[in-house]
Design an enzyme around this catalytic site. Sequence first.
Site, short mmCIF file in Angstrom:
data_model
loop_
_atom_site.label_atom_id
_atom_site.label_comp_id
_atom_site.label_asym_id
_atom_site.label_seq_id
_atom_site.Cartn_x
_atom_site.Cartn_y
_atom_site.Cartn_z
N HIS A 187 -18.62 -39.88 26.71
CA HIS A 187 -18.56 -39.74 28.26
C HIS A 187 -17.59 -38.74 28.46
O HIS A 187 -16.91 -38.40 27.34
CB HIS A 187 -18.04 -41.00 28.98
CG HIS A 187 -16.76 -41.59 28.58
ND1 HIS A 187 -16.56 -42.48 27.35
CD2 HIS A 187 -15.58 -41.27 28.79
CE1 HIS A 187 -15.55 -42.79 27.20
NE2 HIS A 187 -14.66 -42.10 28.08
N GLU A 198 -12.78 -48.10 37.01
CA GLU A 198 -13.82 -46.98 36.75
C GLU A 198 -15.28 -47.57 36.91
O GLU A 198 -15.65 -48.50 37.06
CB GLU A 198 -13.53 -46.96 35.15
CG GLU A 198 -13.92 -48.29 34.39
CD GLU A 198 -14.27 -48.04 32.83
OE1 GLU A 198 -13.05 -47.73 32.25
OE2 GLU A 198 -15.30 -47.99 32.34
N GLU A 224 -11.13 -39.06 23.20
CA GLU A 224 -11.11 -40.37 22.71
C GLU A 224 -12.39 -40.60 21.80
O GLU A 224 -13.33 -39.86 21.75
CB GLU A 224 -11.74 -41.19 24.02
CG GLU A 224 -11.88 -42.72 24.02
CD GLU A 224 -12.32 -43.21 25.39
OE1 GLU A 224 -11.88 -42.67 26.35
OE2 GLU A 224 -12.90 -44.30 25.53
C1 MC0 Z 1 -1.07 -35.64 28.97
N1 MC0 Z 1 -1.27 -34.18 28.58
C2 MC0 Z 1 -2.50 -34.10 28.53
C3 MC0 Z 1 -3.26 -35.19 29.06
N2 MC0 Z 1 -2.37 -36.32 29.21
N3 MC0 Z 1 -3.28 -32.91 28.17
C4 MC0 Z 1 -4.52 -33.02 28.37
N4 MC0 Z 1 -5.21 -33.73 28.97
C5 MC0 Z 1 -4.62 -35.18 29.21
N5 MC0 Z 1 -5.28 -36.04 29.68
C6 MC0 Z 1 -0.15 -33.55 28.03
C7 MC0 Z 1 0.85 -33.46 29.27
O1 MC0 Z 1 0.53 -32.52 29.93
C8 MC0 Z 1 2.09 -33.10 28.34
O2 MC0 Z 1 1.97 -31.77 28.22
C9 MC0 Z 1 1.96 -33.70 27.18
O3 MC0 Z 1 0.46 -34.20 26.98
C10 MC0 Z 1 2.53 -35.33 27.05
O4 MC0 Z 1 2.27 -35.88 28.47
P1 MC0 Z 1 3.05 -36.88 29.35
O5 MC0 Z 1 2.38 -36.76 30.57
O6 MC0 Z 1 4.61 -36.40 29.17
O7 MC0 Z 1 2.70 -38.15 28.89
P2 MC0 Z 1 2.96 -39.11 27.68
O8 MC0 Z 1 3.48 -38.47 26.57
O9 MC0 Z 1 3.72 -40.46 28.05
O10 MC0 Z 1 1.49 -39.48 27.25
C11 MC0 Z 1 0.24 -38.59 27.21
C12 MC0 Z 1 -0.56 -39.28 26.42
C13 MC0 Z 1 -1.10 -40.53 27.24
C14 MC0 Z 1 -1.55 -38.60 25.87
C15 MC0 Z 1 -0.08 -40.11 25.05
O11 MC0 Z 1 -1.64 -40.07 28.22
C16 MC0 Z 1 -2.10 -41.61 26.53
O12 MC0 Z 1 -1.95 -42.38 25.59
N6 MC0 Z 1 -3.46 -41.37 26.74
C17 MC0 Z 1 -4.49 -42.07 26.17
C18 MC0 Z 1 -4.88 -43.39 27.24
C19 MC0 Z 1 -5.42 -43.27 28.34
O13 MC0 Z 1 -5.14 -41.77 28.89
N7 MC0 Z 1 -6.15 -43.86 29.20
C20 MC0 Z 1 -6.62 -43.45 30.45
C21 MC0 Z 1 -8.16 -43.58 30.34
P3 MC0 Z 1 3.47 -30.72 28.29
O14 MC0 Z 1 3.02 -29.34 27.83
O15 MC0 Z 1 3.78 -30.65 29.72
O16 MC0 Z 1 4.57 -31.35 27.45
S1 MC0 Z 1 -8.79 -45.15 29.81
C22 MC0 Z 1 -10.31 -45.16 29.44
O17 MC0 Z 1 -10.86 -43.96 29.20
C23 MC0 Z 1 -11.03 -46.17 28.86
C24 MC0 Z 1 -11.15 -47.29 30.00
C25 MC0 Z 1 -12.34 -45.90 28.34
O18 MC0 Z 1 -12.86 -44.87 28.11
O19 MC0 Z 1 -13.23 -46.95 28.01
#
Ligand code: MC0
Length: 146
Positions: free
Chosen positions: A7, A43, A134
């Site tokens: 996806h 979602e 993912e």
């Molecule tokens: C954050 N960053 C991204 C981003 N999210 N870059 C590209 N795409 C994204 N989606 C970048 C920020 O701009 C920042 O860069 C750096 O990563 C750190 O981000 P932050 O905003 O300070 O946040 P953190 O470090 O607390 O968390 C970022 C992280 C988090 C990726 C670890 O978002 C995470 O754990 N994501 C995985 C879970 C998730 O997103 N779940 C939602 C979908 P700079 O350069 O500014 O430092 S759930 C889903 O999809 C499920 C239901 C499913 O598929 O079944």
Amino acid sequence: MLTRIDHIGIACRDLDATVEFYRATYGFEVFHSEVNEEQGVREAMLKINETSDGGASYLQLLEPTREDSTVAKWLAKNGEGVHHIAFGTADVDAEAAAIGDKGVRVLYEEPRRGSMGSRITFLHPKDCHGVLTELVTSAPVESPEH
Ligand code: MC0
């Protein structure tokens, strides 16, 4: 092996309005919807096509359910748009381990629950040229009852 685009995750502020946009503009219907409290999202999965590995490709529309969720944080910074890409595999544990061995940060020690009972993990966007990535293993398809 990664065998399909499972996806594309799209962050939106108003799930119902975004679903209606995809229906009215492209004719895509909601295949499945759910709330994932752990991830902080409501979602809708719009099925685009089936794939040769027995799975399917979807658009996943995501609305945050709380202000401290990753999607809410991302929306506040970037606005609506493509949030992540997900690759499908028969074995998320093995793929995550193999990719982790290449030096890419895998965000979960153990895969967690994703859409439709799937098992998911994420790769850090900073290790993937800016793309939150993912890995997904779908839940087994239930056999039809006889
Ligand atoms: C954050 N960053 C991204 C981003 N999210 N870059 C590209 N795409 C994204 N989606 C970048 C920020 O701009 C920042 O860069 C750096 O990563 C750190 O981000 P932050 O905003 O300070 O946040 P953190 O470090 O607390 O968390 C970022 C992280 C988090 C990726 C670890 O978002 C995470 O754990 N994501 C995985 C879970 C998730 O997103 N779940 C939602 C979908 P700079 O350069 O500014 O430092 S759930 C889903 O999809 C499920 C239901 C499913 O598929 O079944």
